[in-house]
Design a protein around this motif. Structure first.
Motif, PDB file in Angstrom:
ATOM      1  N   TYR A 183     -33.502  59.387  84.122  1.00  0.00           N
ATOM      2  CA  TYR A 183     -33.541  58.970  85.527  1.00  0.00           C
ATOM      3  C   TYR A 183     -34.727  59.536  86.278  1.00  0.00           C
ATOM      4  N   ASN A 184     -35.433  60.513  85.697  1.00  0.00           N
ATOM      5  CA  ASN A 184     -36.662  61.001  86.316  1.00  0.00           C
ATOM      6  C   ASN A 184     -37.729  59.916  86.390  1.00  0.00           C
ATOM      7  N   ARG A 185     -37.591  58.856  85.560  1.00  0.00           N
ATOM      8  CA  ARG A 185     -38.576  57.777  85.529  1.00  0.00           C
ATOM      9  C   ARG A 185     -38.184  56.583  86.393  1.00  0.00           C
ATOM     10  N   CYS A 186     -37.051  56.638  87.034  1.00  0.00           N
ATOM     11  CA  CYS A 186     -36.572  55.493  87.809  1.00  0.00           C
ATOM     12  C   CYS A 186     -37.582  55.131  88.901  1.00  0.00           C
ATOM     13  N   PRO A 187     -37.993  53.866  88.998  1.00  0.00           N
ATOM     14  CA  PRO A 187     -38.972  53.490  90.029  1.00  0.00           C
ATOM     15  C   PRO A 187     -38.431  53.590  91.443  1.00  0.00           C
ATOM     16  N   GLU A 188     -37.095  53.646  91.597  1.00  0.00           N
ATOM     17  CA  GLU A 188     -36.493  53.769  92.920  1.00  0.00           C
ATOM     18  C   GLU A 188     -35.983  55.182  93.191  1.00  0.00           C
ATOM     19  N   ARG A 189     -36.358  56.110  92.343  1.00  0.00           N
ATOM     20  CA  ARG A 189     -35.899  57.494  92.501  1.00  0.00           C
ATOM     21  C   ARG A 189     -36.337  58.074  93.848  1.00  0.00           C
ATOM     22  N   GLU A 190     -35.407  58.732  94.522  1.00  0.00           N
ATOM     23  CA  GLU A 190     -35.687  59.403  95.788  1.00  0.00           C
ATOM     24  C   GLU A 190     -35.551  60.901  95.568  1.00  0.00           C
ATOM     25  N   ILE A 191     -36.522  61.660  96.090  1.00  0.00           N
ATOM     26  CA  ILE A 191     -36.690  63.055  95.705  1.00  0.00           C
ATOM     27  C   ILE A 191     -36.537  63.969  96.907  1.00  0.00           C
ATOM     28  N   LEU A 192     -35.891  65.102  96.669  1.00  0.00           N
ATOM     29  CA  LEU A 192     -35.751  66.150  97.677  1.00  0.00           C
ATOM     30  C   LEU A 192     -37.139  66.674  98.059  1.00  0.00           C
TER      31      LEU A 192
END
Length: 344
Positions: free
Chosen positions: A104-113
């Motif tokens: 999931y670190n590669r997810c294009p929709e990942r939202e990060i703290l």
């Protein structure tokens, strides 16, 4: 509460300001931040050239540890007083190939703290309970604040690349990430060389104290000649580029053995040219790694607990949050290694 906030896109636009105190919602916990670390990506966010999504205004900071002081509805297994750190991933799509594969670190929709959700350059930070990791009793919160960068390196060195006992591993860039990758190679039983540039002499001395077999400043082809000598003319097995510098990348492709591994973990501020024909001529494996996933966090904390990785040697400066500008300057100027912030 006071927090370091990226107020708007573009270079600069970072200020210390009062923001509302957060509270834990359903499924969340609030953490009283004890210490947080400045990451190279924080500098890229401040400079406006990060290639990950940022949603200002947002409280920066994603490397931290602290103590749970508020538990939201529906949370089980965690209580006030627990010593914790937390993953940087806030949300992902859950549908893409990477999410379904567990990457999931590669997810294009990942939202990060600290990028799209308020982070840890503040007195409190709120995170989902499912992202928490418990800090072992024999690991200080100062050490635990470096679980995130260590987890990044664990994923890079243990999941993306492969290191075997006796391998010749060359690391370019004696910054915090490079020195963590170095220690993981040492722990795996590899022979290690770390290469820096002029001005990196003190960092290279730290590398020697952490187990590097050779640590040198590259000048006039010295590093490539040393690698040739140590490998009997074959080249190194794994080259870890942790500096984001064009010369380091070029050294890596030139000094790898045929069939060797090139691993990119450093972030460059701008594109640069390399000779990709060497990938074909030498049948190189070119790999990249960014961020981390749950197993890397657990392994990172285990390594800290077993004292197989020394992060305290990298923590050279600590500033109160109110002196964040000076802390950023120290980090950017390479006067220290890992620079930490403490809420006041």
């Amino acid at each position: 509460m006071q927090a370091v906030v990226k107020e708007a896109p573009g270079p600069g636009n970072v200020v210390l300001k009062d923001v509302p105190e957060p509270h834990a919602g359903p499924g969340q916990v609030r953490i009283a931040v004890r210490v947080s670390g400045i990451c190279g990506s924080d500098l890229h966010i401040a400079q406006g050239d990060i290639k990950l999504r940022v949603r200002p205004p947002v409280v920066m900071g994603h490397e931290f540890a602290g103590v749970v002081d508020e538990v939201g509805a529906g949370v089980s297994g965690w209580r006030v007083g627990d010593r914790v750190t937390a993953e940087t991933t806030v949300s992902t799509c859950g549908r893409c190939r990477s999410c379904r594969d567990g990457a999931y670190n590669r997810c294009p929709e990942r939202e990060i703290l600290g990028y799209m959700h308020d982070g840890a350059f503040a007195a409190w930070v709120v995170v989902a309970a499912e992202r928490l990791h418990r800090v072992p009793d024999n690991v200080s919160l100062e050490e635990a604040a470096m679980t995130e960068p260590l987890a990044c390196c664990v994923r890079a060195m243990c999941d993306v690349a492969q290191v075997h006992p006796g391998d010749l591993v060359v690391v370019a860039g004696p910054g915090p990430i490079g020195l963590l990758c170095l220690q993981l190679a040492v722990a795996a039983g590899a022979r290690t060389v770390i290469v820096g540039a002029a001005g990196d002499e003190e960092r290279l001395d730290v590398a020697k104290s952490l187990g590097a077999d050779c640590a040198l400043v590259e000048q006039g082809g010295l590093a490539e000649r040393l690698i040739h000598e140590l490998s009997g003319g074959e080249g190194c097995d794994l080259f870890v580029e942790a500096s984001g510098a064009a010369r380091a990348a070029q050294l890596g492709l030139a000094s790898l053995r045929r069939g060797g591994q090139y691993l990119q973990v450093g972030l460059a501020g701008q594109p640069f040219a390399i000779d990709l024909s060497l990938l074909a001529y030498k049948e190189l494996k070119m790999l990249g790694s960014l961020s981390q996933v749950w197993p890397a966090w657990e392994r990172a904390l285990l390594l800290l607990s077993r004292r197989q990785v020394n992060v305290r040697a990298l923590q050279t400066h600590t500033f109160p949050l109110g002196q964040w500008e000076e802390a950023f300057r120290v980090f950017a100027s390479k006067r220290g290694l890992k620079v930490m912030l403490r809420p006041e």
